[in-house]
Design a protein around this motif. Structure first.
Motif, short mmCIF file in Angstrom:
data_model
loop_
_atom_site.label_atom_id
_atom_site.label_comp_id
_atom_site.label_asym_id
_atom_site.label_seq_id
_atom_site.Cartn_x
_atom_site.Cartn_y
_atom_site.Cartn_z
N ASN A 184 -20.14 -57.73 10.37
CA ASN A 184 -20.23 -56.35 10.87
C ASN A 184 -19.68 -56.32 12.30
N LEU A 185 -18.42 -56.73 12.41
CA LEU A 185 -17.77 -56.93 13.70
C LEU A 185 -17.89 -55.71 14.61
N PHE A 186 -17.74 -54.52 14.04
CA PHE A 186 -17.74 -53.30 14.85
C PHE A 186 -19.11 -52.62 14.88
N PRO A 233 -27.60 -50.69 1.65
CA PRO A 233 -27.05 -51.86 0.94
C PRO A 233 -26.34 -52.86 1.84
N TYR A 234 -25.91 -52.46 3.04
CA TYR A 234 -25.27 -53.40 3.94
C TYR A 234 -26.16 -53.73 5.14
N GLY A 235 -27.44 -53.35 5.07
CA GLY A 235 -28.37 -53.70 6.13
C GLY A 235 -28.37 -52.70 7.27
N PHE A 236 -29.39 -52.77 8.09
CA PHE A 236 -29.51 -51.82 9.20
C PHE A 236 -29.60 -52.52 10.55
N ASN A 237 -29.42 -53.85 10.58
CA ASN A 237 -29.57 -54.58 11.84
C ASN A 237 -28.33 -54.54 12.71
N ALA A 271 -23.60 -49.04 11.85
CA ALA A 271 -24.98 -48.77 11.46
C ALA A 271 -25.01 -47.60 10.50
N PRO A 272 -25.98 -47.55 9.61
CA PRO A 272 -26.09 -46.41 8.71
C PRO A 272 -26.46 -45.15 9.48
#
Length: 851
Positions: free
Chosen positions: A811-813, A835-839, A816-817
């Motif tokens: 998540n280079l950039f 689905p791609y996380g929130f961290n 965030a959702p």
């Protein structure tokens, strides 16, 4: 720091004129090996096949590709490499936060079978009670107990295979192939952290290969990991109101949404083999353990039922410790529903008679339980194989166990009043899943005039025993204290201990026989069939079958297809588990009891004995190869009948509650809702998988381009309206993104390698507060998450000495959702099942030595 990571990665990519997924990380000078030549043991019992020659869709992921990324958990590593595989961070979902549920092709975790070296691996002891609708009630395997360094390759069979491998293989099969080396080894250190400065992860890995006489090997792998917790929280509205009213000790935030803390995560794997002139012996197994510590819901000191108030926060809940003299009523709100100042309430509390007790005197700021567990997983597989004339035989036995001991602290057993355990620490008990099996497999080729190649036969028999153990909790976690009859909640608040009445070991045995035939009918036409019969001592027998075909029009293009029937047997855990959990019921926390289908109150609400899920799976695909190009396109449809899951919660009336207590279930005194397992709905899952790759000589080295995408849709065809509601159906159909995929570029030039991956996630639906309604207009709290493009990047160097180094970012950039529009209700800044996380973004470095 995040900006520095982005700049460093960009500079490395530009300086080396290369962009890149790390598929080939062999030492310099090693000959290139095309992925087209890599073989898999899945999909056929008779002969390993390559991706391009298989009659069913298979993903073959090398061990190096699997591990050369920022994720250190096998679930997250698979998530970015297999488009139809989904898993998310689980912050506050009881045991699901300890062993996260994963979904292949939009089906629950226990619809995917896990193999290790081609042998069935045991399922986990955790039953997912809170699985965001789709995974509710599932009991799948724990894929995270294997260190990635131990893996030679990971094969993912994206097709039903119950006729070949037995129960659970409805969505597909994942096989972990272990490395076999007899000399050399690897030592490695990994460290990473999220851009926001939390979640520091450190990992140490080591592997060594040893000779086992002149004709054997012993490959030993160890990994130790530690990961700090994260927080993506905002202050809850009720906590902010309590602070404004002067209540002391309320945290900010009062409740944490984030990844749990993982400590002492140890993984050991051994793989041994020894060849003789007549027989080959093998022995492999694993041992893993970890401690997990996560958050729970905040207990509001002005409203929490069973602890602070039983009338919605109008008045304080006060217990009479001796029964001598009545306790006065203390108001928490004024006539307009506004909180009274704490100084006013605390003054009245201080004036209470000595026999009157309220938790506001000891915990005036409320409390937020911490929940976690100690997990252990172990297995051993042993066998021998060889030839007896024209027959090839393989005899093996296995034993596997997954054990979890739950802990919950910073909470209370309210029914005990002031008599709480030291440190407010409870041990609610645990679950243990144990499986044993014996397998006998034989194969042989038969010359025939009717086939282009010899007819290949595989046959075998299997015996399995499966047990699920419920261990009772300690006294304080299960105690029914003296204040129970005055409305105080019993048991450890948030996760009641397992009582001695419901504890025990529940067994099931079954045996199976199968046959598999494969015929190369002509030079271009392959036809295969499988038939399997299984008999269970709990519900009887079942027979499944599979037919597979492939036609090669020429050396470049082929069509393939399969039809199979499958099943999934209900687990002993699903048939016997009994547990009380605290969940958010849309507007407030509620205690919900999960009961076995045989429980009288569950039967009163409609429960029936569990029966197997049954499936029909059809697929059709095309394969095209041309030089360094590979292209596969496969469509599928999976129909599953009588799916097993947790029911909707049913309200328990005061009369039913009293009858339960009188009938020998005293722990029912504080429950307001019940749920149970049942067969209650049918679904149809339709999808398309696209996988293509191209290897070139671009940018002065070897550059591989890969594209993989999945479109998947699930529809509920039938459901029992007395079992699940429309809101649950909506989550089953829409909680996962319909479209998911990635495009990656991997470049290798001399000692330098680089990779770049673009991960796409379609929109999704979430209702993590379980409001029970579909739209916000109805007063509920659903969240619609938008699509997202997540970029991962890594650069690395491998030197002739064996030293290697890499730097990367997932998540280079820092995507965030979208913000949770109702964040103040439960304190979550983002949708928690994204689905791609929130961290957010995660940067990492890896240094190692291969000797």
């Amino acid at each position: 720091m995040a900006s520095a990571v982005k700049a460093a990665l960009a500079a490395a990519l530009l300086v080396n004129s290369s962009v890149a997924v790390a598929q080939d990380s062999s030492p310099p000078g090693t000959p290139e090996t095309s992925t087209l030549d890599t073989v898999s043991v899945l999909g056929s019992r008779t002969k390993p096949r390559t991706v391009s020659s298989s009659a069913v869709p298979i993903d073959i992921i090398s061990g190096e590709e699997f591990r050369n990324q920022g994720a250190t958990d096998a679930l997250d590593q698979l998530r970015v490499l297999v488009p139809s595989f989904n898993v998310s961070t689980i912050p506050i979902d009881d045991a699901a936060s300890l062993i996260r549920p994963a979904n292949l092709r939009g089906l629950p975790p226990d619809n995917t079978l896990l193999l290790v070296n081609g042998k069935r691996f045991h399922r986990a002891a955790v039953i997912t009670f809170l699985g965001h609708g789709l995974s509710d009630g599932a009991q799948g395997p724990d894929l995270s107990v294997f260190p990635s360094l131990a893996l030679e390759q990971v094969d993912v069979l994206r097709d039903g295979a119950a006729a070949q491998y037995g129960s659970d293989a409805i969505a597909g099969v994942i096989n972990f192939g272990l490395k076999k080396i007899r000399e050399g080894g690897t030592a490695e250190v990994f460290a990473g952290q999220f851009y926001k400065g939390d979640g520091l992860t450190t990992q140490y890995s080591a592997q060594i290969g040893l000779p086992l006489t002149e004709r054997g090997f012993a490959t030993l792998t160890a990994e130790w990991r530690k990961a700090d917790d994260t927080s993506r929280s905002v202050q809850r509205d009720d906590a902010a109101a309590a602070i404004a009213a002067g209540y002391p000790g309320v945290g900010d935030p009062a409740q944490v949404w984030g990844s749990p803390k993982i400590d002492d995560d140890l993984k050991l794997v051994a793989n041994l083999g020894l060849s003789t002139d007549a027989v080959d012996f093998y022995l492999f197994g694993n041992y893993a353990k970890r401690d997990v510590d996560g958050g729970f819901y905040f207990r509001d000191p002005t409203a929490r039922s069973g602890v602070y108030s039983n009338d919605g926060g109008e008045t304080l809940l006060i217990g009479n410790l001796t029964g001598a003299g009545a306790c006065p009523t203390i108001a928490l709100r004024d006539g307009g529903g506004n909180l009274l100042p704490y100084s006013t309430v605390s003054g009245a509390v201080a004036a209470l008679p000595a026999n009157c007790y309220t938790f506001l005197s000891s915990l005036p700021g409320g409390f937020t339980p911490r929940f976690g567990g100690k997990l252990e997983d172990s297995s051993i597989f042993a066998g021998a194989k060889g030839n007896w004339g024209d027959w090839y035989w393989d005899v093996s036995g296995s034993w596997g166990r997954n054990d979890i001991e739950f802990i919950i602290y910073n909470t209370v057993n309210a029914s005990l009043g002031p008599d709480q355990p030291e440190g407010l620490y409870f041990r609610p008990g645990g679950n243990t899943q144990t499986e044993k099996s014996v397998n006998v497999d034989v194969t042989r080729d038969f010359e025939t005039r009717f086939t282009f190649q010899p007819l290949r036969l595989a046959a075998g028999a299997e015996w399995r025993e499966e047990s699920f153990k419920i261990s009772p909790g300690d006294g304080p976690s299960t105690a029914i204290g003296p204040l129970t009859e005055q409305g105080f909640a019993l048991g450890s608040n948030g996760f009641n201990g397992f009582s001695t009445r419901t504890a025990g070991t529940f067994d099931r045995r079954n045996w199976a026989a199968y046959a598999d035939l494969e015929a190369q009918v002509t030079e271009r036409f392959l036809l295969a069939g499988a038939l399997r019969f299984e008999d269970y001592d709990s519900f009887g027998s079942t027979t499944t079958g599979k037919v597979t075909g492939r036609f090669d029009f020429n050396e470049h293009f082929a069509l393939r297809g399969a039809y199979n029937t499958g099943f999934r047997a209900p687990t002993p855990g699903q048939a016997n588990i009994s547990q009380i959990s605290t969940v958010f019921g849309g507007t407030a926390l509620e205690d919900i009891a999960t009961l076995p289908p045989t429980n009288p109150i569950a039967q009163l609400k409609g429960a029936r004995p569990l029966t197997p899920e049954e499936s029909k799976n059809v697929s059709l695909g095309a394969v095209w190869t041309e030089g360094d190009w590979l292209f596969t396109l496969d469509g599928y449809q999976i129909k599953v009948e009588d799916r097993i899951a947790l029911s909707t919660s049913f309200a328990v009336t005061p009369e039913e509650r009293a009858a339960l207590v009188a009938g020998g279930s005293p722990e029912a005194a504080s429950i307001s809702q019940v749920t149970y397992f049942g067969n209650a709905f049918d679904t149809t899952t339709t999808g398309v998988d696209l996988v293509t790759s191209y290897r070139s000589g671009h940018f002065g080295g070897t550059t591989t381009y890969s594209l993989a995408a999945n479109w998947n849709k699930t529809e509920v065809d039938r459901f029992d309206t007395d079992f699940i509601d429309e809101a649950r159906v909506y989550k089953l159909e829409k909680s996962l993104p319909k479209t998911k995929g990635y495009f990656s570029i991997h470049h290798q030039r001399q000692i330098f390698n680089a990779s770049l991956r673009f991960n796409y996630y379609g929109s999704f639906y979430e209702d993590h507060l379980d409001s029970g309604v579909i739209s916000a207009a109805d007063g509920g709290l659903p969240i619609y998450g938008g699509s997202a493009l997540i970029v991962d990047a890594e650069v690395g160097w491998k030197f002739d000495s064996g030293l290697y180094f890499s730097l990367g970012a997932q998540n280079l950039f820092d995507r965030a959702p979208g913000k949770n529009p109702w964040s103040g209700v439960a304190g979550a800044e983002y949708p928690v099942h994204t689905p791609y996380g929130f961290n957010g973004g995660f940067y990492y470095a890896r240094v190692g030595w291969k000797f």
